[in-house]
Design a protein around this motif. Sequence first.
Motif, PDB file in Angstrom:
ATOM      1  N   THR A 179       0.588  -1.265  -0.093  1.00 57.59           N
ATOM      2  CA  THR A 179       0.305   0.162   0.196  1.00 57.59           C
ATOM      3  C   THR A 179       0.864   1.435   0.275  1.00 57.59           C
ATOM      4  OG1 THR A 179      -0.391   0.524   2.666  1.00 57.59           O
ATOM      5  CG2 THR A 179      -1.865  -0.765   1.159  1.00 57.59           C
ATOM      6  N   GLY A 180       1.521   1.021  -0.348  1.00 60.70           N
ATOM      7  CA  GLY A 180       2.883   2.096   0.195  1.00 60.70           C
ATOM      8  C   GLY A 180       3.521   3.087  -1.443  1.00 60.70           C
ATOM      9  N   GLY A 181       2.515   2.700  -2.216  1.00 58.16           N
ATOM     10  CA  GLY A 181       3.063   2.949  -3.879  1.00 58.16           C
ATOM     11  C   GLY A 181       3.264   4.439  -3.739  1.00 58.16           C
ATOM     12  N   VAL A 182       1.714   5.407  -2.682  1.00 55.95           N
ATOM     13  CA  VAL A 182       0.984   6.649  -2.993  1.00 55.95           C
ATOM     14  C   VAL A 182       1.518   7.044  -1.867  1.00 55.95           C
ATOM     15  CG1 VAL A 182      -1.297   7.801  -3.424  1.00 55.95           C
ATOM     16  CG2 VAL A 182      -0.463   5.968  -5.686  1.00 55.95           C
ATOM     17  N   GLY A 183       2.184   8.150  -1.688  1.00 52.37           N
ATOM     18  CA  GLY A 183       1.990   8.457   0.065  1.00 52.37           C
ATOM     19  C   GLY A 183       1.022   8.922  -0.080  1.00 52.37           C
ATOM     20  N   LEU A 184      -0.277   9.072   0.836  1.00 55.71           N
ATOM     21  CA  LEU A 184      -1.364   9.656   1.459  1.00 55.71           C
ATOM     22  C   LEU A 184      -1.340  10.775   2.471  1.00 55.71           C
ATOM     23  CD1 LEU A 184      -2.958   6.590   2.552  1.00 55.71           C
ATOM     24  CD2 LEU A 184      -3.689   7.754  -0.126  1.00 55.71           C
ATOM     25  N   ASP A 219     -13.597  12.327  -4.741  1.00 53.92           N
ATOM     26  CA  ASP A 219     -13.345  13.620  -5.094  1.00 53.92           C
ATOM     27  C   ASP A 219     -11.478  14.222  -4.558  1.00 53.92           C
ATOM     28  OD1 ASP A 219     -15.251  13.363  -7.035  1.00 53.92           O
ATOM     29  OD2 ASP A 219     -16.553  14.596  -6.255  1.00 53.92           O
ATOM     30  N   ALA A 220     -12.191  14.233  -3.143  1.00 54.03           N
ATOM     31  CA  ALA A 220     -10.716  15.340  -2.479  1.00 54.03           C
ATOM     32  C   ALA A 220      -9.721  13.965  -2.692  1.00 54.03           C
ATOM     33  CB  ALA A 220     -11.401  15.711  -1.148  1.00 54.03           C
ATOM     34  N   LEU A 221      -9.774  12.875  -2.454  1.00 46.39           N
ATOM     35  CA  LEU A 221      -8.317  12.150  -3.097  1.00 46.39           C
ATOM     36  C   LEU A 221      -8.074  11.645  -4.407  1.00 46.39           C
ATOM     37  CD1 LEU A 221      -9.929   9.266  -0.325  1.00 46.39           C
ATOM     38  CD2 LEU A 221      -7.734  10.512   0.066  1.00 46.39           C
ATOM     39  N   GLU A 222      -8.683  12.409  -5.752  1.00 45.19           N
ATOM     40  CA  GLU A 222      -7.985  11.926  -6.489  1.00 45.19           C
ATOM     41  C   GLU A 222      -7.203  12.688  -7.068  1.00 45.19           C
ATOM     42  OE1 GLU A 222      -8.953  10.582  -9.291  1.00 45.19           O
ATOM     43  OE2 GLU A 222     -10.004   9.505  -8.338  1.00 45.19           O
ATOM     44  N   PRO A 223      -6.899  13.863  -6.410  1.00 40.41           N
ATOM     45  CA  PRO A 223      -5.705  14.206  -7.078  1.00 40.41           C
ATOM     46  C   PRO A 223      -4.359  13.545  -5.599  1.00 40.41           C
ATOM     47  CG  PRO A 223      -6.719  16.082  -6.736  1.00 40.41           C
ATOM     48  CD  PRO A 223      -7.584  14.950  -5.704  1.00 40.41           C
ATOM     49  N   VAL A 224      -4.316  13.221  -5.121  1.00 45.63           N
ATOM     50  CA  VAL A 224      -3.652  12.459  -4.307  1.00 45.63           C
ATOM     51  C   VAL A 224      -2.966  11.134  -5.061  1.00 45.63           C
ATOM     52  CG1 VAL A 224      -3.279  11.812  -2.135  1.00 45.63           C
ATOM     53  CG2 VAL A 224      -4.692  13.898  -2.203  1.00 45.63           C
ATOM     54  N   TRP A 225      -4.337  10.657  -5.079  1.00 48.72           N
ATOM     55  CA  TRP A 225      -3.828   9.377  -6.545  1.00 48.72           C
ATOM     56  C   TRP A 225      -2.835   9.794  -7.741  1.00 48.72           C
ATOM     57  CZ3 TRP A 225      -4.073   6.460  -2.692  1.00 48.72           C
ATOM     58  CH2 TRP A 225      -5.894   6.188  -2.690  1.00 48.72           C
ATOM     59  N   ARG A 226      -3.072  10.731  -7.777  1.00 46.11           N
ATOM     60  CA  ARG A 226      -1.919  10.923  -8.828  1.00 46.11           C
ATOM     61  C   ARG A 226      -1.183  11.611  -9.080  1.00 46.11           C
ATOM     62  NH1 ARG A 226      -7.658  13.569 -10.775  1.00 46.11           N
ATOM     63  NH2 ARG A 226      -6.973  15.341 -10.390  1.00 46.11           N
ATOM     64  N   GLY A 227      -1.096  11.868  -7.046  1.00 47.53           N
ATOM     65  CA  GLY A 227       0.754  12.168  -6.653  1.00 47.53           C
ATOM     66  C   GLY A 227       0.776  13.712  -6.353  1.00 47.53           C
ATOM     67  N   ALA A 228      -0.617  14.081  -6.608  1.00 47.83           N
ATOM     68  CA  ALA A 228      -0.225  15.787  -5.658  1.00 47.83           C
ATOM     69  C   ALA A 228      -0.257  15.197  -3.771  1.00 47.83           C
ATOM     70  CB  ALA A 228      -2.357  16.695  -5.762  1.00 47.83           C
ATOM     71  N   PRO A 229       0.541  15.729  -3.145  1.00 49.56           N
ATOM     72  CA  PRO A 229       0.255  15.560  -1.926  1.00 49.56           C
ATOM     73  C   PRO A 229      -0.565  16.540  -0.993  1.00 49.56           C
ATOM     74  CG  PRO A 229       2.075  17.951  -2.494  1.00 49.56           C
ATOM     75  CD  PRO A 229       1.238  17.553  -3.650  1.00 49.56           C
ATOM     76  N   SER A 230      -0.927  15.898  -0.135  1.00 51.59           N
ATOM     77  CA  SER A 230      -1.885  15.973   0.460  1.00 51.59           C
ATOM     78  C   SER A 230      -2.035  16.838   1.644  1.00 51.59           C
ATOM     79  CB  SER A 230      -2.933  14.352   1.586  1.00 51.59           C
ATOM     80  OG  SER A 230      -1.956  14.147   2.050  1.00 51.59           O
ATOM     81  N   GLY A 231      -0.430  17.471   1.943  1.00 49.97           N
ATOM     82  CA  GLY A 231      -0.495  18.227   3.587  1.00 49.97           C
ATOM     83  C   GLY A 231      -0.659  17.351   4.500  1.00 49.97           C
ATOM     84  N   GLY A 232      -0.343  18.192   6.080  1.00 50.54           N
ATOM     85  CA  GLY A 232      -0.248  17.532   6.964  1.00 50.54           C
ATOM     86  C   GLY A 232      -1.298  18.990   7.827  1.00 50.54           C
ATOM     87  N   GLY A 233      -2.062  18.378   9.193  1.00 49.55           N
ATOM     88  CA  GLY A 233      -2.678  19.163   9.889  1.00 49.55           C
ATOM     89  C   GLY A 233      -3.410  19.040   9.576  1.00 49.55           C
ATOM     90  N   TRP A 234      -4.576  19.402  10.463  1.00 50.28           N
ATOM     91  CA  TRP A 234      -6.318  19.932  10.065  1.00 50.28           C
ATOM     92  C   TRP A 234      -6.235  20.758   8.992  1.00 50.28           C
ATOM     93  CZ3 TRP A 234     -10.163  16.523  10.517  1.00 50.28           C
ATOM     94  CH2 TRP A 234     -11.300  16.563  10.407  1.00 50.28           C
ATOM     95  N   PRO A 235      -6.164  21.836   8.671  1.00 55.79           N
ATOM     96  CA  PRO A 235      -6.444  23.062   7.474  1.00 55.79           C
ATOM     97  C   PRO A 235      -5.943  22.131   5.947  1.00 55.79           C
ATOM     98  CG  PRO A 235      -4.832  23.400   9.162  1.00 55.79           C
ATOM     99  CD  PRO A 235      -5.322  22.509   9.356  1.00 55.79           C
TER     100      PRO A 235
END
Length: 389
Positions: A179-184, A219-235
């Motif tokens: 499951t490590g292929g995409v950095g969530l 929908d919010a996760l789609e960019p993450v699956w394509r490699g966009a960083p999700s960021g950290g923290g509640w914001p």
Amino acid sequence: MKASAFVYPWDVNGDPEAPGRIAGLGVRQATLASAYHSTRALTPRHPRHRIVTAEHAAVLYPAGERWQGRALRPYAAGDWAPGDAFGEAAAALADAGLEVHTWVVLAHNSRLGAEHPETSVVNAYGDRYPWAPCIAQPATRTYLVDLAAEAAVRPGAAGTELESLGWYGFAHLHAHDKTGGVGLGDAGQYLMSLCFCGTCRAGYGTGTDADELAAAVRDALEPVWRGAPSGGGWPAVEKLLGAERAAVTRAWREPVARSLQEEAVAAVRGAAPEGFQVLLHADPVWYHVGANAGVDPGGVLGTADGVVVPCTGGAGALVPFAERAGGDSAVLAANLTVVSGMGGSPDTLAADARGAAERGATELRLYHAGLASDANLTSVRTALAELNH
């Protein structure tokens, strides 16, 4: 600082040298597993074996009569911990002069999810996480509270440490994990851990359509699956999901976890003798999931006697608890890995312990006396002798 070493019953039973070896480290306490998840563990010094495979989550003592006729009940251990394995090990450790506390793993049980799939967390895509019981479901909560009371309050134990007492989610050390292929990232982990079982779908509120919320999560996760960083923290969660929808999930999940923690601690205290210590393995970020359940630092210190906080690699997570503890007698135990092969640094234990104390630690927890090599244990003995000098 008082130090305790984590240990499994199978590290002790059948090895007459084990209790003295653990006491000889310089610890005053052994935190001994009484209910534990499936695992494959080394026993590098045991005279009869080198590998123990615990095939499923189990209680390591004979389960009580309270479970008769109930669908959700703890499983007995197999030959890795037969009979009252906990009681046998606890007696041997006590004879070596160690105070014994129970180590209880709760909302982490793959066999429960396999045999009762309806109890599991369901993500926004409809995938079940069989290792993660949904803590919002009434029957599951009752099971977890009763298990906490029984597994915590074992004969000879002076206290307990409750692990996984909160939401579990996507992250899980699984067999042959791929499951490590995409950095969530932090925010992506949260979204992938949101539960959409029937109980949670109803719990998000009458003003929220659960199907629309699940679609928004996808929908919010789609960019993450394509490699966009999700960021950290509640914001970062609010940025991905939208502040209003994120608030809906928080309004449901945070009170569910907090009330379960309160109920479980109350049940343990109701079953325990006076003076029995109750600690939670905890993370100061409320939405984090897993073995160290996310909590409100101030709230949990008003519920339990203290917390055990992961500090390997840095003790910053202690600070929010220390700020809320004030001058009271709360236990803030810094959990430091002392197995070099698992990312620990036993050679810097003394310095790491001092750093944790500067950030508010009052005690140490050492993971793990049974898994560590001889060289690692030598480093632990040296460090504790220096700290206790």
